[in-house]
Design a protein around this motif. Structure first.
Motif, PDB file in Angstrom:
ATOM      1  N   ALA A  59       2.523  16.910  10.919  1.00  0.00           N
ATOM      2  CA  ALA A  59       2.454  15.899   9.757  1.00  0.00           C
ATOM      3  C   ALA A  59       1.911  14.636   9.836  1.00  0.00           C
ATOM      4  O   ALA A  59       1.140  13.976   9.178  1.00  0.00           O
ATOM      5  CB  ALA A  59       3.927  15.838   9.153  1.00  0.00           C
ATOM      6  N   TYR A  60       2.070  14.267  11.032  1.00  0.00           N
ATOM      7  CA  TYR A  60       1.488  12.902  11.334  1.00  0.00           C
ATOM      8  C   TYR A  60       0.041  12.912  11.470  1.00  0.00           C
ATOM      9  O   TYR A  60      -0.785  12.066  10.937  1.00  0.00           O
ATOM     10  CB  TYR A  60       1.432  12.488  12.848  1.00  0.00           C
ATOM     11  N   LEU A  61      -0.798  14.155  11.737  1.00  0.00           N
ATOM     12  CA  LEU A  61      -2.129  14.037  11.683  1.00  0.00           C
ATOM     13  C   LEU A  61      -2.720  15.107  10.676  1.00  0.00           C
ATOM     14  O   LEU A  61      -4.182  15.177  10.319  1.00  0.00           O
ATOM     15  CB  LEU A  61      -2.832  14.688  13.021  1.00  0.00           C
ATOM     16  N   ALA A  62      -2.033  15.417   9.417  1.00  0.00           N
ATOM     17  CA  ALA A  62      -2.317  16.038   8.214  1.00  0.00           C
ATOM     18  C   ALA A  62      -3.428  15.195   7.307  1.00  0.00           C
ATOM     19  O   ALA A  62      -3.192  14.049   7.380  1.00  0.00           O
ATOM     20  CB  ALA A  62      -1.160  16.429   7.624  1.00  0.00           C
ATOM     21  N   PRO A  63      -4.169  15.753   6.749  1.00  0.00           N
ATOM     22  CA  PRO A  63      -5.348  15.251   5.979  1.00  0.00           C
ATOM     23  C   PRO A  63      -4.569  14.390   4.814  1.00  0.00           C
ATOM     24  O   PRO A  63      -3.354  14.635   4.314  1.00  0.00           O
ATOM     25  CB  PRO A  63      -6.015  16.130   5.172  1.00  0.00           C
ATOM     26  N   THR A  64      -4.732  13.102   4.332  1.00  0.00           N
ATOM     27  CA  THR A  64      -3.956  12.461   3.678  1.00  0.00           C
ATOM     28  C   THR A  64      -4.440  12.818   2.268  1.00  0.00           C
ATOM     29  O   THR A  64      -5.429  13.181   1.908  1.00  0.00           O
ATOM     30  CB  THR A  64      -4.681  10.768   3.852  1.00  0.00           C
ATOM     31  N   THR A  65      -3.122  12.920   1.349  1.00  0.00           N
ATOM     32  CA  THR A  65      -3.122  13.162  -0.012  1.00  0.00           C
ATOM     33  C   THR A  65      -2.464  12.046  -0.787  1.00  0.00           C
ATOM     34  O   THR A  65      -3.171  11.113  -1.201  1.00  0.00           O
ATOM     35  CB  THR A  65      -2.689  14.388  -0.288  1.00  0.00           C
ATOM     36  N   LYS A  66      -1.091  12.080  -0.566  1.00  0.00           N
ATOM     37  CA  LYS A  66      -0.267  11.003  -1.402  1.00  0.00           C
ATOM     38  C   LYS A  66       0.827  10.948  -0.385  1.00  0.00           C
ATOM     39  O   LYS A  66       1.132  11.657   0.505  1.00  0.00           O
ATOM     40  CB  LYS A  66      -0.187  11.382  -2.707  1.00  0.00           C
ATOM     41  N   PHE A 125       0.896  -1.197  -0.051  1.00  0.00           N
ATOM     42  CA  PHE A 125       0.277   0.055  -0.015  1.00  0.00           C
ATOM     43  C   PHE A 125       0.900   1.251  -0.159  1.00  0.00           C
ATOM     44  O   PHE A 125       0.850   1.929   1.032  1.00  0.00           O
ATOM     45  CB  PHE A 125      -1.019  -0.012   0.970  1.00  0.00           C
ATOM     46  N   PRO A 126       1.607   1.503  -1.091  1.00  0.00           N
ATOM     47  CA  PRO A 126       2.605   2.459  -1.099  1.00  0.00           C
ATOM     48  C   PRO A 126       1.814   4.039  -0.816  1.00  0.00           C
ATOM     49  O   PRO A 126       2.458   4.964  -0.528  1.00  0.00           O
ATOM     50  CB  PRO A 126       3.295   2.587  -2.459  1.00  0.00           C
ATOM     51  N   ASP A 127       0.451   4.058  -1.237  1.00  0.00           N
ATOM     52  CA  ASP A 127      -0.112   5.466  -1.229  1.00  0.00           C
ATOM     53  C   ASP A 127      -0.241   5.865   0.064  1.00  0.00           C
ATOM     54  O   ASP A 127      -0.594   7.224   0.298  1.00  0.00           O
ATOM     55  CB  ASP A 127      -1.304   5.321  -1.790  1.00  0.00           C
ATOM     56  N   ASN A 128      -0.354   4.934   1.313  1.00  0.00           N
ATOM     57  CA  ASN A 128      -0.090   5.448   2.525  1.00  0.00           C
ATOM     58  C   ASN A 128       0.809   5.293   3.483  1.00  0.00           C
ATOM     59  O   ASN A 128       0.933   5.734   4.621  1.00  0.00           O
ATOM     60  CB  ASN A 128      -1.435   4.740   3.404  1.00  0.00           C
ATOM     61  N   LEU A 129       1.908   5.132   2.340  1.00  0.00           N
ATOM     62  CA  LEU A 129       3.340   5.320   3.157  1.00  0.00           C
ATOM     63  C   LEU A 129       4.052   6.349   2.896  1.00  0.00           C
ATOM     64  O   LEU A 129       4.438   6.907   1.901  1.00  0.00           O
ATOM     65  CB  LEU A 129       4.378   4.202   2.392  1.00  0.00           C
TER      66      LEU A 129
END
Length: 404
Positions: free
Chosen positions: A392-399, A163-167
């Motif tokens: 950065a830990y809690l920032a909205p997910t983009t890529k 799952f590279p998109d959440n890494l």
């Protein structure tokens, strides 16, 4: 909510404490789940701490342990619901696994702190489960934080991570001001003598991963050359490994020059007095203690246990290097094995152990290494800014991104 396995004084626990203090300082309501709380925990969170067990895993019967494992995801979900948790951050494989299995629906963050192809190399049942999780249930995380580029590359290349998109890569945050304040605490009178000569300090858990027998052998070679120095171990760990290390010290006859201090609630006051921080690890992620040494102006000698060490010790992108290599924060020496081979005082030194001894001698003998750390301290510490990393830990997910 933060989810941590234990409350010791390791890197993950110190990271949890840094994040906890920062988010609380912002006015957030923070709870911390400890999978196991022990009476001698160093890192504690007062009224915000939720302990799922007061019995250590090693003291549980196999049936008790299995039952406990099955209960953890439901306990996490119950805590999320009870306390109105909107975001959770799990630290380490145990915390990550149980967070991913929890039926709760908060914004889930996992974090990975070591080179997993090395750490999970053995084929034990738990390691097989962790490796399987990388290919299956880690898709449930909104973000999976790797604390170095080397760890992210290792997961994708060697561990079958799907799952590279959440890494993402986010360097471990450090509260430099708090480290400096703790380091200013005075040593007890009986402890000052530990630093009456040049002192090499190791700070961390006593585990096979750290391969500390190599450090003892390199230190013995240093003494053999006529260098007056002391080796100080701060931290606890496996009693079996401690016995092995103590027998090695006794076999070399260097007990007067080597001290095992054990666990300390404030290790920074000792680190601040060190002439060099030494690591002989077989593998690591990005050792927090290197950043802590830099924050205190202490040069570092570390084995090439991962490319992530270069990310910590240099302001440059160093590629294509051969070890040993001098970096802004000290010297990185060749890789060391993780095998606990039979060793006596007659066992020939490995080339990598001799290189470690050479590096220790160089740093102890040349003030320019300490001057380099202090001169480059600000730039070296930029990527570990607490506020930036915590956000950065809690920032909205983009890529997938790299936070620098």
């Amino acid at each position: 909510m933060l989810i941590i396995p234990y409350g010791g004084v390791g890197g993950m626990e110190r990271l949890a404490l840094n994040l906890y203090r920062h988010y609380c300082g912002l006015g957030d309501r923070v709870k911390v789940i400890k999978l196991v709380r022990l009476s001698d925990d160093i890192v504690n969170f007062g009224k915000d701490e939720i302990a799922l067990s007061e019995l250590d895993l090693v003291n549980m019967s196999p049936i008790q342990r299995v039952g406990y494992y099955f209960s953890i995801p439901l306990s996490i979900a119950r805590a999320v619901r009870t306390h109105g948790i909107t975001h959770s951050i799990a630290l380490g494989d145990m915390g990550n696994l149980f967070s991913s299995l929890s039926p709760s629906c908060e914004f889930k963050v996992a974090s990975i702190h070591a080179l997993k192809s090395a750490e999970l190399a053995s084929n034990g049942a738990l390691n097989r489960i962790f490796r399987l999780a990388y290919r299956t249930i880690y898709c449930r995380f909104n973000r999976v934080v790797c604390i170095s580029r080397a760890i992210r590359n290792d997961l994708l290349t060697n561990c079958g991570y799907r799952f590279p998109d959440n890494l993402d890569v986010i360097y471990n945050p450090h509260d430099v001001r708090a480290i400096s304040e703790d380091a200013a605490e005075a040593l007890a009178p009986d402890e000052e003598s530990l630093f009456s000569t040049q002192t090499v300090v190791f700070l961390g858990r006593l585990t096979d991963q750290k391969a500390l027998w190599h450090l003892i052998r390199a230190f013995q070679a240093l003494l053999y050359r006529g260098v007056e120095a002391r080796l100080l171990f701060i931290g606890d760990g496996s009693p079996d490994l401690f016995g092995y290390l103590q027998s090695l010290v006794d076999g070399y006859g260097i007990g007067d020059q080597v001290t095992f201090l054990g666990r300390r609630s404030n290790p920074y006051k000792y680190l601040a007095h060190a002439d060099v921080l030494a690591l002989s690890s077989h593998f690591e992620g990005t050792p927090n203690v290197i950043v802590e040494a830099i924050a205190l102006g202490v040069p570092v000698v570390s084995s090439h246990c991962t490319d992530g060490v270069v990310e910590l010790m240099s302001t440059r992108d160093v590629v294509g290097f051969e070890t040993p290599v001098e970096l802004e924060a000290g010297i990185m020496t060749p890789p060391l094995t993780g095998r606990r081979d039979p060793i006596t005082h007659e066992t020939p030194m490995m080339p990598a152990e001799l290189a470690l001894a050479d590096a220790l001698a160089a740093v102890l003998g040349k003030p320019r290494f300490r001057e380099s750390v202090r001169r480059n301290r600000g730039q070296l510490l930029e990527k570990f800014d607490l506020a930036r990393s915590a956000q950065a830990y809690l920032a909205p997910t983009t890529k997938a991104t790299v936070s620098t």
